[in-house]
Enzyme design. Structure first.
Site, PDB file in Angstrom:
ATOM      1  N   GLU A  42      43.838  41.589  51.881  1.00 46.96           N
ATOM      2  CA  GLU A  42      43.444  42.814  52.566  1.00 46.96           C
ATOM      3  C   GLU A  42      42.099  43.370  52.116  1.00 46.96           C
ATOM      4  OE1 GLU A  42      45.892  42.318  50.361  1.00 46.96           O
ATOM      5  OE2 GLU A  42      46.231  44.039  49.050  1.00 46.96           O
ATOM      6  N   HIS A  68      50.363  42.805  58.596  1.00 49.89           N
ATOM      7  CA  HIS A  68      50.557  43.045  57.167  1.00 49.89           C
ATOM      8  C   HIS A  68      49.247  43.462  56.490  1.00 49.89           C
ATOM      9  CE1 HIS A  68      52.426  42.323  53.170  1.00 49.89           C
ATOM     10  NE2 HIS A  68      51.181  42.007  52.838  1.00 49.89           N
ATOM     11  N   GLU A  69      48.216  42.661  56.679  1.00 50.26           N
ATOM     12  CA  GLU A  69      46.949  42.960  55.991  1.00 50.26           C
ATOM     13  C   GLU A  69      46.338  44.261  56.516  1.00 50.26           C
ATOM     14  OE1 GLU A  69      46.822  41.314  53.437  1.00 50.26           O
ATOM     15  OE2 GLU A  69      47.979  39.551  54.016  1.00 50.26           O
ATOM     16  N   HIS A  86      47.875  47.229  54.852  1.00 49.75           N
ATOM     17  CA  HIS A  86      47.325  47.500  53.518  1.00 49.75           C
ATOM     18  C   HIS A  86      46.165  48.496  53.556  1.00 49.75           C
ATOM     19  CE1 HIS A  86      49.371  45.093  50.524  1.00 49.75           C
ATOM     20  NE2 HIS A  86      49.217  43.963  51.184  1.00 49.75           N
ATOM     21  N   GLU A  99      52.983  46.281  47.994  1.00 50.36           N
ATOM     22  CA  GLU A  99      53.513  45.267  48.919  1.00 50.36           C
ATOM     23  C   GLU A  99      54.778  45.703  49.663  1.00 50.36           C
ATOM     24  OE1 GLU A  99      51.749  42.887  49.889  1.00 50.36           O
ATOM     25  OE2 GLU A  99      50.235  42.805  48.309  1.00 50.36           O
ATOM     26  N   ASP A 131      50.069  37.578  38.140  1.00 49.66           N
ATOM     27  CA  ASP A 131      50.470  36.657  39.203  1.00 49.66           C
ATOM     28  C   ASP A 131      51.990  36.396  39.161  1.00 49.66           C
ATOM     29  OD1 ASP A 131      49.392  35.109  41.336  1.00 49.66           O
ATOM     30  OD2 ASP A 131      49.915  33.311  40.200  1.00 49.66           O
ATOM     31  N   TYR A 159      57.830  42.488  47.682  1.00 52.69           N
ATOM     32  CA  TYR A 159      57.676  42.502  49.132  1.00 52.69           C
ATOM     33  C   TYR A 159      58.972  42.921  49.842  1.00 52.69           C
ATOM     34  CZ  TYR A 159      53.261  39.962  48.649  1.00 52.69           C
ATOM     35  OH  TYR A 159      51.981  39.611  48.337  1.00 52.69           O
TER      36      TYR A 159
HETATM   37  N1  BES Z   1      47.570  41.231  48.668  1.00 54.14           N
HETATM   38  C1  BES Z   1      48.375  40.136  49.057  1.00 54.14           C
HETATM   39  C2  BES Z   1      47.952  38.838  48.433  1.00 54.14           C
HETATM   40  C3  BES Z   1      47.963  38.841  46.917  1.00 54.14           C
HETATM   41  C4  BES Z   1      48.924  39.499  46.191  1.00 54.14           C
HETATM   42  C5  BES Z   1      46.979  38.152  46.248  1.00 54.14           C
HETATM   43  C6  BES Z   1      48.883  39.476  44.791  1.00 54.14           C
HETATM   44  C7  BES Z   1      46.938  38.130  44.863  1.00 54.14           C
HETATM   45  C8  BES Z   1      47.906  38.803  44.132  1.00 54.14           C
HETATM   46  C9  BES Z   1      48.421  39.974  50.580  1.00 54.14           C
HETATM   47  O1  BES Z   1      48.438  41.186  51.257  1.00 54.14           O
HETATM   48  C10 BES Z   1      49.717  39.309  50.932  1.00 54.14           C
HETATM   49  O2  BES Z   1      50.729  39.889  50.655  1.00 54.14           O
HETATM   50  N2  BES Z   1      49.667  38.133  51.528  1.00 54.14           N
HETATM   51  C11 BES Z   1      50.844  37.393  51.959  1.00 54.14           C
HETATM   52  C12 BES Z   1      51.042  37.551  53.434  1.00 54.14           C
HETATM   53  C13 BES Z   1      52.099  38.420  53.882  1.00 54.14           C
HETATM   54  C14 BES Z   1      52.298  38.383  55.378  1.00 54.14           C
HETATM   55  C15 BES Z   1      53.352  38.538  53.127  1.00 54.14           C
HETATM   56  C16 BES Z   1      50.599  35.940  51.715  1.00 54.14           C
HETATM   57  O3  BES Z   1      49.460  35.574  51.457  1.00 54.14           O
HETATM   58  O4  BES Z   1      51.529  35.161  51.803  1.00 54.14           O
HETATM   59 ZN    ZN Z   2      50.327  42.178  50.991  1.00 50.20          ZN
END
Ligand code: BES
Ligand code: ZN
Length: 626
Positions: A296, A320-321, A324, A343, A401, A409
């Site tokens: 995002e 989703h993005e 954010h 999330e 991470d 989520y």
């Molecule tokens: N912000 C996240 C990606 C992220 C989280 C990167 C933590 C690094 C550390 C992004 O918004 C996200 O949640 N992406 C998901 C997609 C979503 C539809 C659940 C993904 O990449 O799978």
């Molecule tokens: Zn996210």
């Protein structure tokens, strides 16, 4: 992480980790006076993943002047920060990781003697810069390492570079106070090879120029994890007045078609929770090596090309993005332990956008798939470390991470859905709108949120019904988790059960009428007893190995691995070599490992690894180690 603990003892002054800054409180609105006062006085959670000490000295604006060199894989330049410090502050501390610091100057000290602390795993090093009560600007000349973990340099005829800063990788390409509670505005001047386009999480150009020099401006204050840069042969296509897509020329038309509904989503989002605060909302389609589905970055979401299905079926990722832009980018988790505030709220908001744009039936199918994924993951995590199933995490001494699981989520989503169902949608929506607007450009931690929730929304009765304690500080999934209702997926489940017993012949399945969610549901629940012939029948009837829907393909390839359906193996290999999205990689490699095909896994990985981003190869290295 004993190493860090020891460092902390040995260098208390330099290495005490930062606290997110305390916020100035606006004149409180009548209704919420007491809650807001209470919250303002609460001590904010400490961020254990940054060396910065914002209560003493913090950055407020960045002027970044940098050049991008593809031949050496180095970003080099100068980061000039405006700072704000207590008069008594003697130093300002920034985070760096594998950066070479050439020189530091301050407005009042000229070139100053900076100090660099010892290196800690994940965290990198503290860059400590001496300041006086007169210092209001610091300037750091530096270069990044070719191994910088945020960066992926895609080689080939058309080189491409992109960054992925969240959670704590911004410090590998810019010296910064790398804590989600510290916000700054920025402007930038970036030089790249002539003819390539550079884009940032900022006001962006739409066209490449031969000089390869671009300027950027981000006028709203953002935390460092939202700093982003992409460089490549990138085309631009408008979608609406405030929305557009960027992609490589081969994908630009497909992307424009696929994301035509972006504008509707933006309008739906604003109707729910208030004005969009960032000006434009554009989408950049990255090379398939991008390790996530989406990121995002403000004004410019970064996304994987694997969501281009040709039929607009995988656009929930954009919802989703986009969501954010409120949950996360406007109201930001104070520390990575509060990641669910980013999330969980975003999945809830995403679902509401999907419901508004595509209808309840579609959003309930998505919620059902989330529930399925969540229960599987909760079981897995309960075996490893039950504390990791709490919404409020404990990531001190660990890589943030590790907190990226379905808990933040989907447990987060179902918790918010429970609140909605308890107080009623109308009340909950009013509450959320005020939550986003009243806390805009501020940080939030779990304890503040609970206080806010209790003070502004819940009656004691509601609290009893919901049981906040169990949801936030308890393990697993509480019994009062809301139930989802998708008639269409219930039908798929019964078709699957009949088919697997041989009562429905394969060609009579309604596969061709099914949406991707129905296909995904069917494939992801194939029973263990599924035979090679049944797999082959499905493939012969519906050509699943050739599907252009990457979610369906992923579910199919996973089942092919588990059921030794060898005709799909070449596709497993091309998929894993082309695509670097970790969500797909982990189950596929793990599937091979757990079904006695570790050699196949390793041989594919050897070819694929050079294409992966650090976020992905770090996970796979661990998975495929002896
Ligand atoms: N912000 C996240 C990606 C992220 C989280 C990167 C933590 C690094 C550390 C992004 O918004 C996200 O949640 N992406 C998901 C997609 C979503 C539809 C659940 C993904 O990449 O799978
Ligand atoms: Zn996210």
């Amino acid at each position: 992480m004993k190493k860090i603990a020891l460092l902390l003892l040995a260098f208390p002054l330099l290495f005490a980790c930062g606290e997110a800054p305390t916020e100035k409180v606006e004149a409180p609105a009548e209704r919420s006076e007491s809650t807001k006062d209470i919250i303002a006085k609460m001590k904010l959670a400490t961020d254990h993943h940054s060396y910065a000490r914002p209560n003493e000295a913090k950055v407020t604006h960045l002027s970044w002047d940098a050049s991008v060199d593809f031949s050496t894989k180095v970003i080099a330049g100068t980061a000039t920060y405006a700072i704000q410090a207590k008069d008594s502050a003697e130093r300002i501390i920034l985070d760096i990781r594998e950066l070479t610091i050439e020189q530091v100057t301050t407005n009042d000290g000229g070139a100053v003697e900076f100090e660099i602390g010892p290196e800690a795993e994940f965290l990198g090093q503290a860059l400590s810069i001496p300041i006086t009560s007169e210092t209001n600007e610091i300037s750091i000349t530096y270069s990044s390492s070719p191994e910088a973990e945020a960066l992926l340099w895609v080689e080939g005829e058309d080189p491409f570079l992109f960054t992925q800063s969240q959670a704590i990788l911004a410090r590998t390409w810019i010296p910064c106070q790398d804590s989600p509670g510290i916000r700054f505005t920025y402007d930038a001047k970036v030089s790249v090879p002539g003819g390539l386009l550079a884009l940032m999480s900022a006001e962006n150009p739409t066209e490449a120029n031969e000089a390869g020099v671009y300027t950027f401006k981000m006028e709203q204050p953002i935390p460092s994890y939202l700093m982003a840069l992409a460089v490549g042969n990138i085309a631009y296509a408008p979608v609406g007045d405030r929305t557009a897509v960027y992609a490589t020329p081969d994908l630009i038309d497909a992307a424009k078609y696929e994301f035509e509904e972006m504008n509707d989503m933006l309008v739906a989002a604003e109707e729910l929770y208030g004005d969009y605060a960032w000006g434009r909302y554009d989408l950049l389609i990255l090379p398939a090596a991008f390790p996530f589905g989406g990121m995002e970055n403000p004004r410019l979401t970064f996304a994987t090309p694997t969501i281009i299905a040709g039929d607009r079926s995988l656009t929930s990722l954009v919802a989703h993005e986009l969501a954010h832009s409120w949950s996360g980018n406007l109201v930001t988790n104070a520390t990575w332990d509060d990641f669910w505030l980013n999330e969980g709220f975003t999945v809830y908001f995403e679902q509401r956008i999907m419901e508004a744009v595509y209808g309840r039936e579609t959003s309930e199918m998505l919620a059902t798939l989330s529930y399925q994924g969540l229960t599987v993951e909760v079981d897995e995590i309960m075996d490893l470390n039950p504390n990791d199933t709490h919404l409020k995490l404990h990531l001190q001494g660990r890589n943030p991470d590790d907190g990226m699981s379905a808990i933040a989520y989907d447990k987060g989503y179902f918790f918010l859905r429970l609140i909605e169902e308890t107080v009623g949608r109308e009340k909950f929506d009013a509450f959320l709108k005020e939550y986003f607007q009243g806390n805009a450009f501020k940080v939030m931690d779990t304890e503040r949120f609970i206080t806010y929730l209790k003070g502004e929304l819940l009656t004691p009765e509601d609290e009893k019904t919901i049981n906040l304690e169990a949801w936030i500080y308890g393990a697993g999934l509480p019994d009062n988790i809301p139930s989802v209702a998708s008639d269409r997926l219930v039908e798929v489940d019964s078709a699957l059960s009949e088919w697997s017993k041989g009562f429905i012949p394969t060609p009579e399945l309604k596969w061709n009428d099914w949406a991707y969610q129905e296909r995904y549901r069917f494939l992801s629940n194939l029973p263990e007893s599924t035979t090679f012939d049944q797999m082959k029948d499905l493939d012969d009837s519906f050509g699943i190995t050739q599907t252009g829907n990457n979610e369906v393909l992923f579910a199919w390839l996973e089942q092919s691995i588990l059921h030794d359906y060898t005709p799909a193996y070449p596709r497993v290999e091309t998929f894993l070599v082309d695509v670097g999205r970790r969500k797909f990689l982990t189950p596929l490699y793990r599937g091979m490992k757990e079904t006695g095909k570790i050699d196949m896994a390793r041989s594919i990985y050897e070819k694929a690894r050079p294409n992966y981003h650090a976020v992905a190869y770090n996970t796979m290295d661990e998975l495929l180690a002896e």
